[in-house]
Design a protein around this motif. Structure first.
Motif, PDB file in Angstrom:
ATOM      1  N   GLY A  64       5.566   9.275   6.025  1.00  0.00           N
ATOM      2  CA  GLY A  64       5.524   9.710   4.636  1.00  0.00           C
ATOM      3  C   GLY A  64       6.370  10.942   4.389  1.00  0.00           C
TER       4      GLY A  64
ATOM      5  N   TYR B 121       2.065  14.163   1.918  1.00  0.00           N
ATOM      6  CA  TYR B 121       1.881  13.004   2.791  1.00  0.00           C
ATOM      7  C   TYR B 121       1.264  13.448   4.106  1.00  0.00           C
ATOM      8  CZ  TYR B 121       4.548  10.197  -0.475  1.00  0.00           C
ATOM      9  OH  TYR B 121       4.964   9.534  -1.594  1.00  0.00           O
TER      10      TYR B 121
ATOM     11  N   ALA C 284       0.844  -1.194   0.000  1.00  0.00           N
ATOM     12  CA  ALA C 284       0.000   0.000   0.000  1.00  0.00           C
ATOM     13  C   ALA C 284       0.875   1.237   0.000  1.00  0.00           C
ATOM     14  CB  ALA C 284      -0.917   0.014   1.222  1.00  0.00           C
ATOM     15  N   ALA C 285       0.421   2.261  -0.684  1.00  0.00           N
ATOM     16  CA  ALA C 285       1.100   3.548  -0.633  1.00  0.00           C
ATOM     17  C   ALA C 285       0.862   4.191   0.734  1.00  0.00           C
ATOM     18  CB  ALA C 285       0.586   4.461  -1.740  1.00  0.00           C
ATOM     19  N   LEU C 286       1.736   5.099   1.105  1.00  0.00           N
ATOM     20  CA  LEU C 286       1.496   5.867   2.317  1.00  0.00           C
ATOM     21  C   LEU C 286       0.364   6.862   2.046  1.00  0.00           C
ATOM     22  CD1 LEU C 286       5.197   6.498   3.361  1.00  0.00           C
ATOM     23  CD2 LEU C 286       3.570   4.928   4.435  1.00  0.00           C
ATOM     24  N   PRO C 287      -0.514   7.096   3.023  1.00  0.00           N
ATOM     25  CA  PRO C 287      -1.649   8.004   2.782  1.00  0.00           C
ATOM     26  C   PRO C 287      -1.171   9.400   2.406  1.00  0.00           C
ATOM     27  CG  PRO C 287      -1.432   7.475   5.120  1.00  0.00           C
ATOM     28  CD  PRO C 287      -0.508   6.566   4.396  1.00  0.00           C
ATOM     29  N   HIS C 288      -1.835   9.973   1.418  1.00  0.00           N
ATOM     30  CA  HIS C 288      -1.422  11.282   0.928  1.00  0.00           C
ATOM     31  C   HIS C 288      -2.574  11.997   0.233  1.00  0.00           C
ATOM     32  CE1 HIS C 288      -0.874   8.596  -2.564  1.00  0.00           C
ATOM     33  NE2 HIS C 288      -1.225   9.660  -3.275  1.00  0.00           N
TER      34      HIS C 288
ATOM     35  N   ASP D 151      -8.693   1.975  -3.499  1.00  0.00           N
ATOM     36  CA  ASP D 151      -8.479   3.086  -2.573  1.00  0.00           C
ATOM     37  C   ASP D 151      -9.826   3.674  -2.185  1.00  0.00           C
ATOM     38  OD1 ASP D 151      -9.314   4.601  -4.723  1.00  0.00           O
ATOM     39  OD2 ASP D 151      -7.456   5.752  -4.931  1.00  0.00           O
TER      40      ASP D 151
ATOM     41  N   THR E 108       1.243  11.529   6.995  1.00  0.00           N
ATOM     42  CA  THR E 108       1.847  10.914   8.175  1.00  0.00           C
ATOM     43  C   THR E 108       3.311  11.339   8.279  1.00  0.00           C
ATOM     44  OG1 THR E 108       2.574   8.918   6.990  1.00  0.00           O
ATOM     45  CG2 THR E 108       0.340   8.901   7.927  1.00  0.00           C
TER      46      THR E 108
ATOM     47  N   THR F  56      -7.858  12.625  -0.508  1.00  0.00           N
ATOM     48  CA  THR F  56      -6.817  11.963   0.282  1.00  0.00           C
ATOM     49  C   THR F  56      -7.058  10.460   0.160  1.00  0.00           C
ATOM     50  OG1 THR F  56      -6.652  13.800   1.858  1.00  0.00           O
ATOM     51  CG2 THR F  56      -5.825  11.659   2.573  1.00  0.00           C
ATOM     52  N   HIS F  57      -6.015   9.719  -0.177  1.00  0.00           N
ATOM     53  CA  HIS F  57      -6.222   8.284  -0.381  1.00  0.00           C
ATOM     54  C   HIS F  57      -4.956   7.494  -0.060  1.00  0.00           C
ATOM     55  CE1 HIS F  57      -4.661   8.134  -4.817  1.00  0.00           C
ATOM     56  NE2 HIS F  57      -4.083   9.107  -4.160  1.00  0.00           N
ATOM     57  N   GLN F  58      -5.128   6.161  -0.018  1.00  0.00           N
ATOM     58  CA  GLN F  58      -4.023   5.236   0.252  1.00  0.00           C
ATOM     59  C   GLN F  58      -4.208   4.006  -0.622  1.00  0.00           C
ATOM     60  OE1 GLN F  58      -3.708   3.804   4.305  1.00  0.00           O
ATOM     61  NE2 GLN F  58      -1.557   3.225   4.041  1.00  0.00           N
TER      62      GLN F  58
END
Length: 215
Positions: free
Chosen positions: A206, A201, A139-143, A160, A203, A178-180
Protein backbone atom coordinates in the motif's frame (compact mmCIF):
# COMPACT_ATOMS: atom_id res chain seq x y z
CA UNK A 1 -33.62 3.26 0.03
CA UNK A 2 -33.07 1.24 3.18
CA UNK A 3 -30.36 3.38 4.74
CA UNK A 4 -28.64 1.81 7.76
CA UNK A 5 -25.43 3.82 8.13
CA UNK A 6 -25.74 7.49 9.05
CA UNK A 7 -23.61 10.55 9.72
CA UNK A 8 -21.92 11.09 13.04
CA UNK A 9 -23.47 13.80 15.22
CA UNK A 10 -20.25 15.82 15.22
CA UNK A 11 -20.11 15.75 11.42
CA UNK A 12 -23.69 16.96 11.14
CA UNK A 13 -23.05 19.72 13.67
CA UNK A 14 -20.01 20.93 11.71
CA UNK A 15 -22.08 20.82 8.52
CA UNK A 16 -24.92 22.98 9.80
CA UNK A 17 -22.34 25.35 11.32
CA UNK A 18 -20.63 25.73 7.94
CA UNK A 19 -17.36 24.41 9.34
CA UNK A 20 -16.67 21.62 6.83
CA UNK A 21 -14.41 21.81 3.81
CA UNK A 22 -15.96 21.86 0.35
CA UNK A 23 -15.44 18.17 -0.42
CA UNK A 24 -16.63 16.89 2.94
CA UNK A 25 -19.64 19.22 2.83
CA UNK A 26 -20.53 17.83 -0.61
CA UNK A 27 -20.60 14.26 0.69
CA UNK A 28 -22.71 15.30 3.69
CA UNK A 29 -25.10 17.24 1.44
CA UNK A 30 -25.48 14.20 -0.82
CA UNK A 31 -26.32 11.95 2.11
CA UNK A 32 -28.71 14.45 3.69
CA UNK A 33 -30.52 14.82 0.36
CA UNK A 34 -31.30 11.07 0.39
CA UNK A 35 -31.67 10.30 4.10
CA UNK A 36 -34.78 11.49 5.96
CA UNK A 37 -33.24 10.56 9.31
CA UNK A 38 -30.11 12.67 8.90
CA UNK A 39 -32.06 15.51 7.28
CA UNK A 40 -34.31 15.70 10.36
CA UNK A 41 -31.28 15.57 12.68
CA UNK A 42 -29.64 18.41 10.76
CA UNK A 43 -32.79 20.50 11.14
CA UNK A 44 -32.86 19.80 14.86
CA UNK A 45 -29.26 20.96 15.19
CA UNK A 46 -30.09 24.10 13.22
CA UNK A 47 -33.03 24.71 15.57
CA UNK A 48 -30.80 24.26 18.61
CA UNK A 49 -28.36 26.82 17.24
CA UNK A 50 -31.16 29.26 16.48
CA UNK A 51 -32.77 28.79 19.89
CA UNK A 52 -29.46 29.38 21.65
CA UNK A 53 -29.00 32.60 19.70
CA UNK A 54 -32.48 33.67 20.83
CA UNK A 55 -31.27 33.27 24.42
CA UNK A 56 -28.49 35.82 23.82
CA UNK A 57 -25.42 34.12 22.38
CA UNK A 58 -23.18 36.82 23.87
CA UNK A 59 -23.97 35.64 27.39
CA UNK A 60 -22.69 32.39 28.94
CA UNK A 61 -25.08 29.55 28.13
CA UNK A 62 -26.17 27.74 31.28
CA UNK A 63 -27.11 24.07 31.45
CA UNK A 64 -30.69 25.13 32.21
CA UNK A 65 -30.94 27.13 28.98
CA UNK A 66 -29.67 24.22 26.91
CA UNK A 67 -32.10 21.87 28.69
CA UNK A 68 -34.98 24.22 27.93
CA UNK A 69 -33.99 24.30 24.26
CA UNK A 70 -33.85 20.51 24.06
CA UNK A 71 -37.23 20.22 25.78
CA UNK A 72 -38.73 22.65 23.27
CA UNK A 73 -37.44 20.48 20.45
CA UNK A 74 -38.83 17.33 22.07
CA UNK A 75 -42.38 18.71 22.30
CA UNK A 76 -42.36 20.49 18.98
CA UNK A 77 -44.29 18.61 16.27
CA UNK A 78 -41.84 17.07 13.87
CA UNK A 79 -41.76 19.01 10.66
CA UNK A 80 -42.41 17.16 7.47
CA UNK A 81 -39.12 16.82 5.63
CA UNK A 82 -39.11 18.88 2.47
CA UNK A 83 -38.68 16.91 -0.71
CA UNK A 84 -35.05 16.83 -1.84
CA UNK A 85 -34.21 18.84 -4.93
CA UNK A 86 -33.38 15.52 -6.65
CA UNK A 87 -35.41 12.32 -6.60
CA UNK A 88 -34.38 10.44 -3.42
CA UNK A 89 -34.02 7.14 -5.30
CA UNK A 90 -31.78 8.60 -8.00
CA UNK A 91 -28.27 7.17 -8.19
CA UNK A 92 -26.90 10.71 -8.45
CA UNK A 93 -27.88 12.93 -5.49
CA UNK A 94 -28.84 16.49 -6.35
CA UNK A 95 -25.71 18.17 -4.91
CA UNK A 96 -23.49 15.82 -6.95
CA UNK A 97 -25.53 16.21 -10.13
CA UNK A 98 -24.37 19.81 -10.39
CA UNK A 99 -20.85 18.45 -10.88
CA UNK A 100 -21.36 15.36 -13.07
CA UNK A 101 -24.90 15.46 -14.45
CA UNK A 102 -27.54 12.80 -13.90
CA UNK A 103 -25.71 9.64 -14.99
CA UNK A 104 -22.87 7.70 -13.37
CA UNK A 105 -22.35 5.85 -16.64
CA UNK A 106 -21.41 9.03 -18.49
CA UNK A 107 -18.67 10.08 -16.07
CA UNK A 108 -15.24 10.49 -17.69
CA UNK A 109 -13.65 7.73 -15.63
CA UNK A 110 -9.86 7.45 -15.38
CA UNK A 111 -8.45 3.93 -14.97
CA UNK A 112 -5.98 3.56 -12.09
CA UNK A 113 -5.36 -0.18 -12.13
CA UNK A 114 -7.31 -3.19 -13.36
CA UNK A 115 -10.84 -2.95 -11.95
CA UNK A 116 -10.43 0.50 -10.38
CA UNK A 117 -11.44 3.85 -11.90
CA UNK A 118 -11.61 7.36 -10.44
CA UNK A 119 -13.01 10.76 -11.30
CA UNK A 120 -11.60 13.65 -9.30
CA UNK A 121 -13.93 16.50 -8.39
CA UNK A 122 -12.79 20.10 -7.97
CA UNK A 123 -12.60 21.08 -4.31
CA UNK A 124 -11.11 24.01 -2.48
CA UNK A 125 -8.87 23.58 0.54
CA UNK A 126 -7.13 20.49 1.83
CA UNK A 127 -8.09 16.93 1.07
CA UNK A 128 -9.33 15.00 -1.92
CA UNK A 129 -12.83 14.52 -3.30
CA UNK A 130 -13.42 11.87 -5.94
CA UNK A 131 -15.75 9.31 -7.37
CA UNK A 132 -14.39 5.80 -7.02
CA UNK A 133 -15.57 2.87 -9.14
CA UNK A 134 -14.42 -0.66 -8.26
CA UNK A 135 -15.20 -3.99 -9.94
CA UNK A 136 -16.90 -6.88 -8.11
CA UNK A 137 -14.61 -8.93 -5.90
CA UNK A 138 -11.96 -6.23 -5.67
CA UNK A 139 -10.72 -5.14 -2.25
CA UNK A 140 -8.94 -1.99 -1.18
CA UNK A 141 -5.56 -2.29 0.46
CA UNK A 142 -5.90 -2.18 4.28
CA UNK A 143 -5.58 1.33 5.62
CA UNK A 144 -6.41 3.74 8.41
CA UNK A 145 -6.82 7.51 8.26
CA UNK A 146 -4.99 10.63 9.31
CA UNK A 147 -8.26 12.52 9.62
CA UNK A 148 -11.85 12.02 8.51
CA UNK A 149 -12.98 9.93 5.55
CA UNK A 150 -16.55 10.21 4.30
CA UNK A 151 -17.86 7.71 1.76
CA UNK A 152 -21.35 7.91 0.25
CA UNK A 153 -22.52 4.76 -1.54
CA UNK A 154 -24.10 5.45 -4.93
CA UNK A 155 -24.19 2.01 -6.62
CA UNK A 156 -23.35 -1.53 -5.63
CA UNK A 157 -22.17 -2.49 -2.15
CA UNK A 158 -19.09 -3.24 -0.10
CA UNK A 159 -18.32 -4.89 3.19
CA UNK A 160 -15.59 -4.04 5.69
CA UNK A 161 -14.79 -4.22 9.41
CA UNK A 162 -17.58 -1.71 10.15
CA UNK A 163 -20.39 -3.48 8.28
CA UNK A 164 -22.07 -3.77 4.89
CA UNK A 165 -22.76 -0.59 2.95
CA UNK A 166 -25.42 -0.24 0.25
CA UNK A 167 -26.73 2.69 -1.84
CA UNK A 168 -27.63 5.64 0.38
CA UNK A 169 -25.40 4.51 3.25
CA UNK A 170 -22.53 6.71 4.39
CA UNK A 171 -19.30 5.59 6.06
CA UNK A 172 -18.23 8.36 8.46
CA UNK A 173 -14.78 7.25 9.64
CA UNK A 174 -11.88 8.78 11.55
CA UNK A 175 -8.33 7.87 12.56
CA UNK A 176 -9.54 5.18 14.97
CA UNK A 177 -10.71 2.90 12.16
CA UNK A 178 -8.57 0.50 10.13
CA UNK A 179 -10.43 -1.32 7.39
CA UNK A 180 -10.23 -3.09 4.02
CA UNK A 181 -13.42 -2.58 1.98
CA UNK A 182 -14.36 -5.45 -0.34
CA UNK A 183 -16.89 -5.05 -3.16
CA UNK A 184 -19.46 -7.81 -2.66
CA UNK A 185 -22.06 -6.72 -5.22
CA UNK A 186 -22.51 -8.39 -8.61
CA UNK A 187 -21.79 -5.15 -10.43
CA UNK A 188 -19.38 -2.25 -10.00
CA UNK A 189 -19.44 -0.36 -6.72
CA UNK A 190 -19.42 3.44 -7.08
CA UNK A 191 -18.80 5.77 -4.15
CA UNK A 192 -18.30 9.47 -3.53
CA UNK A 193 -15.32 9.91 -1.19
CA UNK A 194 -13.85 12.90 0.62
CA UNK A 195 -10.66 12.58 2.67
CA UNK A 196 -8.95 15.26 4.74
CA UNK A 197 -5.45 13.79 4.37
CA UNK A 198 -3.78 10.96 2.42
CA UNK A 199 -4.66 7.50 3.71
CA UNK A 200 -2.34 5.66 6.07
CA UNK A 201 -1.71 2.28 4.40
CA UNK A 202 -0.74 -0.50 6.78
CA UNK A 203 1.14 -2.74 4.32
CA UNK A 204 4.34 -2.22 2.33
CA UNK A 205 2.43 -2.74 -0.92
CA UNK A 206 0.00 0.00 0.00
CA UNK A 207 2.77 2.43 0.85
CA UNK A 208 4.54 1.70 -2.44
CA UNK A 209 1.33 2.05 -4.46
CA UNK A 210 0.08 5.21 -2.75
CA UNK A 211 1.66 7.65 -5.27
CA UNK A 212 -0.18 5.78 -8.04
CA UNK A 213 -3.51 5.90 -6.20
CA UNK A 214 -3.16 9.61 -5.44
CA UNK A 215 -4.71 9.35 -1.97
Amino acid sequence: MNIKHHLDEATLFSYVAGALGQGTALVVACHVSQCDHCRDRARQLEAIGGALLENNSLSPVSDNVLLQVLERLDVRPQATAAAPAHAPDSEVPGPLASYIGDSLDEVAWKRLVAGVWVYDLPAQGKGLTRLLRVSPGKAALPHSHRGSELTQLLRGSFIDEVGRFCPGDVADLDDRITHQPLVDSEHDCICLIATEFPLRYTTLLGKLAQPLFGF
